[in-house]
Design a protein around this motif. Structure first.
Motif, mmCIF file in Angstrom:
data_model
loop_
_atom_site.group_PDB
_atom_site.id
_atom_site.type_symbol
_atom_site.label_atom_id
_atom_site.label_comp_id
_atom_site.label_asym_id
_atom_site.label_seq_id
_atom_site.Cartn_x
_atom_site.Cartn_y
_atom_site.Cartn_z
ATOM 1 N N PHE A 36 1.113 -0.883 -0.360
ATOM 2 C CA PHE A 36 -0.374 0.247 0.275
ATOM 3 C C PHE A 36 0.911 1.131 0.003
ATOM 4 C CE2 PHE A 36 -2.745 -2.807 1.130
ATOM 5 C CZ PHE A 36 -4.179 -2.821 1.031
ATOM 6 N N VAL A 37 0.137 2.187 -0.712
ATOM 7 C CA VAL A 37 0.777 3.580 -1.027
ATOM 8 C C VAL A 37 -0.121 4.544 0.098
ATOM 9 C CG1 VAL A 37 2.108 2.990 -2.717
ATOM 10 C CG2 VAL A 37 0.453 4.062 -3.129
ATOM 11 N N PRO A 38 0.962 5.653 0.865
ATOM 12 C CA PRO A 38 -0.250 6.261 1.346
ATOM 13 C C PRO A 38 -0.819 7.645 0.253
ATOM 14 C CG PRO A 38 2.683 7.238 2.027
ATOM 15 C CD PRO A 38 2.273 5.344 0.868
ATOM 16 N N LEU A 39 -1.959 7.920 0.497
ATOM 17 C CA LEU A 39 -2.300 9.107 -0.784
ATOM 18 C C LEU A 39 -1.750 10.370 0.313
ATOM 19 C CD1 LEU A 39 -5.555 7.123 -1.363
ATOM 20 C CD2 LEU A 39 -3.724 7.485 -2.637
ATOM 21 N N GLY A 40 -2.056 10.642 2.143
ATOM 22 C CA GLY A 40 -2.701 11.535 2.375
ATOM 23 C C GLY A 40 -3.091 11.508 3.982
ATOM 24 N N TYR A 41 -3.659 12.261 4.209
ATOM 25 C CA TYR A 41 -4.050 12.344 6.058
ATOM 26 C C TYR A 41 -5.093 12.540 6.022
ATOM 27 C CZ TYR A 41 -0.057 10.969 8.483
ATOM 28 O OH TYR A 41 1.074 10.072 9.053
ATOM 29 N N ILE A 42 -6.022 12.228 6.413
ATOM 30 C CA ILE A 42 -7.493 13.016 6.471
ATOM 31 C C ILE A 42 -7.892 13.922 7.580
ATOM 32 C CG2 ILE A 42 -10.440 12.555 6.265
ATOM 33 C CD1 ILE A 42 -8.964 9.409 5.608
ATOM 34 N N PRO A 43 -8.856 14.414 7.355
ATOM 35 C CA PRO A 43 -8.689 15.423 9.086
ATOM 36 C C PRO A 43 -9.945 14.820 9.267
ATOM 37 C CG PRO A 43 -8.661 16.548 6.311
ATOM 38 C CD PRO A 43 -8.678 15.446 6.184
ATOM 39 N N ASN A 44 -9.891 14.739 10.332
ATOM 40 C CA ASN A 44 -10.444 14.442 11.493
ATOM 41 C C ASN A 44 -10.591 15.482 12.669
ATOM 42 O OD1 ASN A 44 -12.632 12.895 12.613
ATOM 43 N ND2 ASN A 44 -11.002 11.248 13.218
ATOM 44 N N ASP A 45 -11.789 16.006 12.811
ATOM 45 C CA ASP A 45 -12.141 16.458 13.817
ATOM 46 C C ASP A 45 -12.432 16.060 15.280
ATOM 47 O OD1 ASP A 45 -11.939 19.224 12.792
ATOM 48 O OD2 ASP A 45 -13.844 19.415 12.127
ATOM 49 N N ASP A 46 -12.772 14.745 14.983
ATOM 50 C CA ASP A 46 -13.241 14.137 16.083
ATOM 51 C C ASP A 46 -11.927 13.363 17.056
ATOM 52 O OD1 ASP A 46 -16.002 14.422 15.709
ATOM 53 O OD2 ASP A 46 -16.646 12.449 14.507
ATOM 54 N N SER A 47 -10.772 13.450 16.523
ATOM 55 C CA SER A 47 -9.662 12.686 16.808
ATOM 56 C C SER A 47 -8.626 13.352 16.534
ATOM 57 C CB SER A 47 -9.116 11.379 16.615
ATOM 58 O OG SER A 47 -7.899 10.930 16.979
ATOM 59 N N LEU A 48 -7.430 13.517 17.772
ATOM 60 C CA LEU A 48 -6.044 14.531 17.638
ATOM 61 C C LEU A 48 -4.872 13.329 16.742
ATOM 62 C CD1 LEU A 48 -6.165 15.372 21.398
ATOM 63 C CD2 LEU A 48 -6.639 16.751 19.704
ATOM 64 N N ILE A 49 -5.701 11.951 16.434
ATOM 65 C CA ILE A 49 -4.840 11.313 15.099
ATOM 66 C C ILE A 49 -5.208 11.763 14.749
ATOM 67 C CG2 ILE A 49 -3.643 9.243 15.142
ATOM 68 C CD1 ILE A 49 -3.847 9.119 18.062
ATOM 69 N N PRO A 50 -4.787 12.334 12.735
ATOM 70 C CA PRO A 50 -5.406 11.734 11.839
ATOM 71 C C PRO A 50 -5.237 10.425 11.377
ATOM 72 C CG PRO A 50 -3.901 12.773 11.556
ATOM 73 C CD PRO A 50 -3.951 12.836 13.300
ATOM 74 N N GLU A 51 -5.957 9.976 10.484
ATOM 75 C CA GLU A 51 -5.998 8.482 9.197
ATOM 76 C C GLU A 51 -4.997 8.442 8.540
ATOM 77 O OE1 GLU A 51 -10.377 7.163 9.106
ATOM 78 O OE2 GLU A 51 -10.524 6.457 11.497
ATOM 79 N N LEU A 52 -4.591 7.724 8.040
ATOM 80 C CA LEU A 52 -3.780 8.146 6.809
ATOM 81 C C LEU A 52 -4.347 6.921 6.132
ATOM 82 C CD1 LEU A 52 -1.480 8.859 5.248
ATOM 83 C CD2 LEU A 52 -0.323 6.757 5.788
ATOM 84 N N ALA A 53 -4.994 7.835 4.423
ATOM 85 C CA ALA A 53 -5.735 6.974 3.971
ATOM 86 C C ALA A 53 -4.662 6.119 2.586
ATOM 87 C CB ALA A 53 -6.806 8.681 2.245
ATOM 88 N N MET A 54 -4.570 5.061 2.711
ATOM 89 C CA MET A 54 -3.544 4.184 1.831
ATOM 90 C C MET A 54 -4.231 3.697 0.914
ATOM 91 S SD MET A 54 -1.152 3.335 5.044
ATOM 92 C CE MET A 54 0.022 3.141 3.834
ATOM 93 N N TRP A 55 -3.218 3.539 -0.279
ATOM 94 C CA TRP A 55 -4.143 2.622 -1.795
ATOM 95 C C TRP A 55 -3.241 1.523 -2.474
ATOM 96 C CZ3 TRP A 55 -7.549 2.732 -5.882
ATOM 97 C CH2 TRP A 55 -6.918 2.926 -7.050
ATOM 98 N N LYS A 56 -3.968 0.298 -2.588
ATOM 99 C CA LYS A 56 -3.034 -0.399 -2.878
ATOM 100 C C LYS A 56 -3.227 -0.135 -5.025
ATOM 101 C CE LYS A 56 -1.268 -5.550 -2.694
ATOM 102 N NZ LYS A 56 -1.475 -5.717 -4.140
ATOM 103 N N PRO A 57 -2.345 -0.097 -6.196
ATOM 104 C CA PRO A 57 -3.205 0.037 -6.896
ATOM 105 C C PRO A 57 -3.103 -1.030 -7.287
ATOM 106 C CG PRO A 57 -0.157 1.386 -6.850
ATOM 107 C CD PRO A 57 -1.155 0.456 -5.325
ATOM 108 N N PRO A 58 -4.256 -0.787 -8.467
ATOM 109 C CA PRO A 58 -4.384 -2.438 -9.204
ATOM 110 C C PRO A 58 -3.448 -3.266 -10.158
ATOM 111 C CG PRO A 58 -4.685 0.022 -10.696
ATOM 112 C CD PRO A 58 -4.518 0.040 -9.209
ATOM 113 N N ALA A 59 -3.452 -4.190 -10.327
ATOM 114 C CA ALA A 59 -2.785 -4.679 -11.307
ATOM 115 C C ALA A 59 -2.112 -4.402 -12.352
ATOM 116 C CB ALA A 59 -2.859 -6.299 -10.848
ATOM 117 N N MET A 60 -1.359 -4.479 -13.184
ATOM 118 C CA MET A 60 -1.546 -3.532 -14.636
ATOM 119 C C MET A 60 -1.588 -4.992 -15.721
ATOM 120 S SD MET A 60 -0.453 -0.349 -14.306
ATOM 121 C CE MET A 60 0.037 -0.673 -15.964
#
Length: 63
Positions: A36-60
């Motif tokens: 998986f590769v990181p896409l960036g942090y997701i802003p979250n007002d409910d938590s002090l710790i932001p979640e990191l969006a991650m993605w596993k690209p499709p196979a070529m």
């Protein structure tokens, strides 16, 4: 146990892309090791710790 469950899900997805959100540094490291590769942090007002969006690209096609 968590790794086995995640690997089962990756296997079920086959060559399709997969999206998930890491809630800890440790889980982000595990997901990265599994392709998986990181896409960036997701802003979250409910938590002090932001979640990191991650993605596993499709196979070529053809590879």
């Amino acid at each position: 146990m968590g790794s086995a469950l995640l690997e089962h899900g990756i296997s079920r997805a086959g060559e399709e892309a997969i999206y998930l959100e890491a809630t800890t540094t440790r889980s982000a490291q595990l997901y990265h090791r599994l392709g998986f590769v990181p896409l960036g942090y997701i802003p979250n007002d409910d938590s002090l710790i932001p979640e990191l969006a991650m993605w596993k690209p499709p196979a070529m096609p053809g590879l």
